[in-house]
Design a protein around this motif. Structure first.
Motif, short mmCIF file in Angstrom:
data_model
loop_
_atom_site.label_atom_id
_atom_site.label_comp_id
_atom_site.label_asym_id
_atom_site.label_seq_id
_atom_site.Cartn_x
_atom_site.Cartn_y
_atom_site.Cartn_z
N ASN A 1 39.73 27.53 88.59
CA ASN A 1 38.58 28.16 89.23
C ASN A 1 38.64 29.65 88.96
OD1 ASN A 1 37.10 26.08 90.77
ND2 ASN A 1 39.09 25.81 91.73
N TYR A 2 37.60 30.18 88.41
CA TYR A 2 37.59 31.62 88.18
C TYR A 2 36.16 32.11 88.05
CZ TYR A 2 37.21 30.22 83.24
OH TYR A 2 36.83 29.66 82.05
N GLY A 3 36.04 33.40 87.99
CA GLY A 3 34.72 34.00 87.82
C GLY A 3 34.81 35.17 86.88
N SER B 1 30.20 32.41 88.64
CA SER B 1 31.34 31.56 88.92
C SER B 1 31.40 30.49 87.83
CB SER B 1 31.20 30.89 90.29
OG SER B 1 30.08 30.02 90.32
N TRP B 2 32.60 30.29 87.28
CA TRP B 2 32.69 29.45 86.09
C TRP B 2 32.41 27.99 86.34
CZ3 TRP B 2 32.56 32.55 82.22
CH2 TRP B 2 32.64 32.03 80.93
N GLN C 1 38.35 31.44 92.77
CA GLN C 1 36.95 31.21 93.13
C GLN C 1 36.43 32.35 93.98
OE1 GLN C 1 36.49 27.36 94.87
NE2 GLN C 1 34.26 27.45 94.95
N PHE C 2 35.19 32.74 93.76
CA PHE C 2 34.57 33.76 94.59
C PHE C 2 34.39 33.23 96.01
CE2 PHE C 2 34.10 36.60 91.30
CZ PHE C 2 33.23 36.20 90.30
N ALA D 1 32.23 38.39 94.89
CA ALA D 1 31.83 38.61 93.50
C ALA D 1 31.35 40.03 93.26
CB ALA D 1 30.73 37.63 93.11
#
Length: 131
Positions: A31-33, A52-53, A102-103, A112
Protein backbone atom coordinates in the motif's frame (compact mmCIF):
# COMPACT_ATOMS: atom_id res chain seq x y z
CA UNK A 1 15.25 2.65 -0.60
CA UNK A 2 12.88 4.15 -3.16
CA UNK A 3 14.27 6.23 -5.98
CA UNK A 4 12.18 8.69 -7.96
CA UNK A 5 13.07 9.97 -11.41
CA UNK A 6 11.08 12.92 -12.71
CA UNK A 7 10.80 14.24 -16.24
CA UNK A 8 8.65 16.48 -18.38
CA UNK A 9 9.25 19.96 -17.03
CA UNK A 10 9.96 22.91 -19.27
CA UNK A 11 8.91 26.31 -20.52
CA UNK A 12 5.39 26.86 -21.82
CA UNK A 13 3.17 29.83 -22.58
CA UNK A 14 0.15 30.60 -20.45
CA UNK A 15 -2.78 28.44 -21.48
CA UNK A 16 -0.51 25.64 -22.61
CA UNK A 17 -0.01 22.13 -21.30
CA UNK A 18 2.75 19.96 -19.89
CA UNK A 19 2.88 16.41 -18.60
CA UNK A 20 5.19 15.45 -15.78
CA UNK A 21 6.25 11.86 -15.21
CA UNK A 22 7.79 10.20 -12.19
CA UNK A 23 9.08 6.64 -12.22
CA UNK A 24 9.59 4.88 -8.90
CA UNK A 25 12.03 2.05 -8.29
CA UNK A 26 12.89 0.09 -5.18
CA UNK A 27 11.40 -2.54 -2.89
CA UNK A 28 7.75 -3.50 -3.37
CA UNK A 29 5.09 -2.02 -1.11
CA UNK A 30 1.59 -3.35 -0.76
CA UNK A 31 0.00 0.00 0.00
CA UNK A 32 1.48 3.31 -0.96
CA UNK A 33 0.75 6.64 -2.49
CA UNK A 34 2.49 9.09 -4.73
CA UNK A 35 2.11 12.79 -5.09
CA UNK A 36 3.36 16.08 -6.42
CA UNK A 37 4.34 19.17 -4.50
CA UNK A 38 5.71 22.42 -5.87
CA UNK A 39 7.78 25.30 -4.62
CA UNK A 40 7.85 28.69 -6.27
CA UNK A 41 10.78 31.02 -5.76
CA UNK A 42 10.55 32.70 -2.36
CA UNK A 43 7.54 30.65 -1.27
CA UNK A 44 6.93 27.57 0.83
CA UNK A 45 6.48 24.19 -0.76
CA UNK A 46 2.82 23.34 -1.32
CA UNK A 47 0.73 20.30 -2.12
CA UNK A 48 -0.45 19.89 -5.72
CA UNK A 49 -1.93 16.42 -6.19
CA UNK A 50 -1.70 12.83 -4.95
CA UNK A 51 -2.98 9.37 -5.79
CA UNK A 52 -3.37 6.24 -3.72
CA UNK A 53 -1.90 3.32 -5.62
CA UNK A 54 -4.34 0.56 -4.72
CA UNK A 55 -7.68 2.37 -5.01
CA UNK A 56 -6.58 5.12 -7.35
CA UNK A 57 -8.17 7.77 -5.15
CA UNK A 58 -7.00 11.22 -6.20
CA UNK A 59 -6.51 14.42 -4.23
CA UNK A 60 -5.98 17.94 -5.58
CA UNK A 61 -5.16 21.37 -4.30
CA UNK A 62 -7.99 23.81 -4.93
CA UNK A 63 -5.67 25.94 -7.07
CA UNK A 64 -5.21 23.18 -9.65
CA UNK A 65 -8.54 21.34 -9.48
CA UNK A 66 -10.10 21.11 -12.92
CA UNK A 67 -6.81 21.91 -14.68
CA UNK A 68 -4.42 19.20 -13.48
CA UNK A 69 -4.95 15.44 -13.56
CA UNK A 70 -2.88 12.89 -11.69
CA UNK A 71 -2.80 9.31 -12.91
CA UNK A 72 -0.72 6.17 -12.55
CA UNK A 73 0.57 3.23 -14.54
CA UNK A 74 0.76 0.25 -12.21
CA UNK A 75 2.96 -1.85 -14.45
CA UNK A 76 5.51 0.92 -14.91
CA UNK A 77 5.20 2.15 -11.33
CA UNK A 78 4.94 5.62 -12.78
CA UNK A 79 2.80 8.57 -11.82
CA UNK A 80 1.85 11.35 -14.22
CA UNK A 81 0.68 14.90 -13.75
CA UNK A 82 -1.13 16.31 -16.76
CA UNK A 83 -1.21 20.08 -16.46
CA UNK A 84 -3.57 22.02 -18.70
CA UNK A 85 -4.54 25.69 -18.88
CA UNK A 86 -1.27 26.60 -17.22
CA UNK A 87 -0.93 29.99 -15.57
CA UNK A 88 2.17 32.03 -14.71
CA UNK A 89 1.45 31.33 -11.03
CA UNK A 90 2.00 27.62 -11.73
CA UNK A 91 5.69 28.39 -12.25
CA UNK A 92 7.63 26.37 -9.70
CA UNK A 93 9.94 23.48 -9.06
CA UNK A 94 7.74 20.38 -9.02
CA UNK A 95 8.66 17.48 -6.74
CA UNK A 96 7.49 13.91 -7.01
CA UNK A 97 6.95 12.17 -3.68
CA UNK A 98 6.38 8.65 -2.39
CA UNK A 99 4.55 7.55 0.74
CA UNK A 100 5.23 3.90 1.67
CA UNK A 101 1.89 3.50 3.41
CA UNK A 102 -1.78 4.03 2.77
CA UNK A 103 -3.04 7.59 3.03
CA UNK A 104 -5.27 8.38 5.97
CA UNK A 105 -8.53 10.04 4.94
CA UNK A 106 -11.05 11.37 7.43
CA UNK A 107 -14.01 13.67 7.13
CA UNK A 108 -11.86 16.80 7.40
CA UNK A 109 -8.29 15.70 6.88
CA UNK A 110 -6.25 13.54 4.58
CA UNK A 111 -2.59 12.80 5.05
CA UNK A 112 -2.14 12.91 1.27
CA UNK A 113 -1.95 16.71 1.49
CA UNK A 114 0.77 16.74 4.14
CA UNK A 115 4.50 16.59 3.52
CA UNK A 116 4.97 14.42 6.60
CA UNK A 117 3.15 11.55 4.86
CA UNK A 118 5.96 11.20 2.32
CA UNK A 119 9.28 9.51 2.99
CA UNK A 120 10.90 9.91 -0.42
CA UNK A 121 11.30 12.90 -2.68
CA UNK A 122 12.58 13.42 -6.20
CA UNK A 123 15.05 16.13 -7.10
CA UNK A 124 12.42 18.27 -8.78
CA UNK A 125 11.65 19.37 -12.31
CA UNK A 126 11.22 23.02 -13.25
CA UNK A 127 8.00 24.25 -14.80
CA UNK A 128 8.00 27.81 -16.12
CA UNK A 129 4.87 29.41 -17.52
CA UNK A 130 5.34 32.66 -19.41
CA UNK A 131 2.61 35.26 -19.70
Amino acid sequence: QVQLVESGGGLVQAGGSLRLSCAASGPPFSNYGMGWFRQASGKEREFVAAISWSAGTTYYADSVKGRFTISRDNAKKTVYLQMNSLKPEDTALYYCTFAPRQFYSGSRYTSARSEVAYDYWGQGTQVTVSS
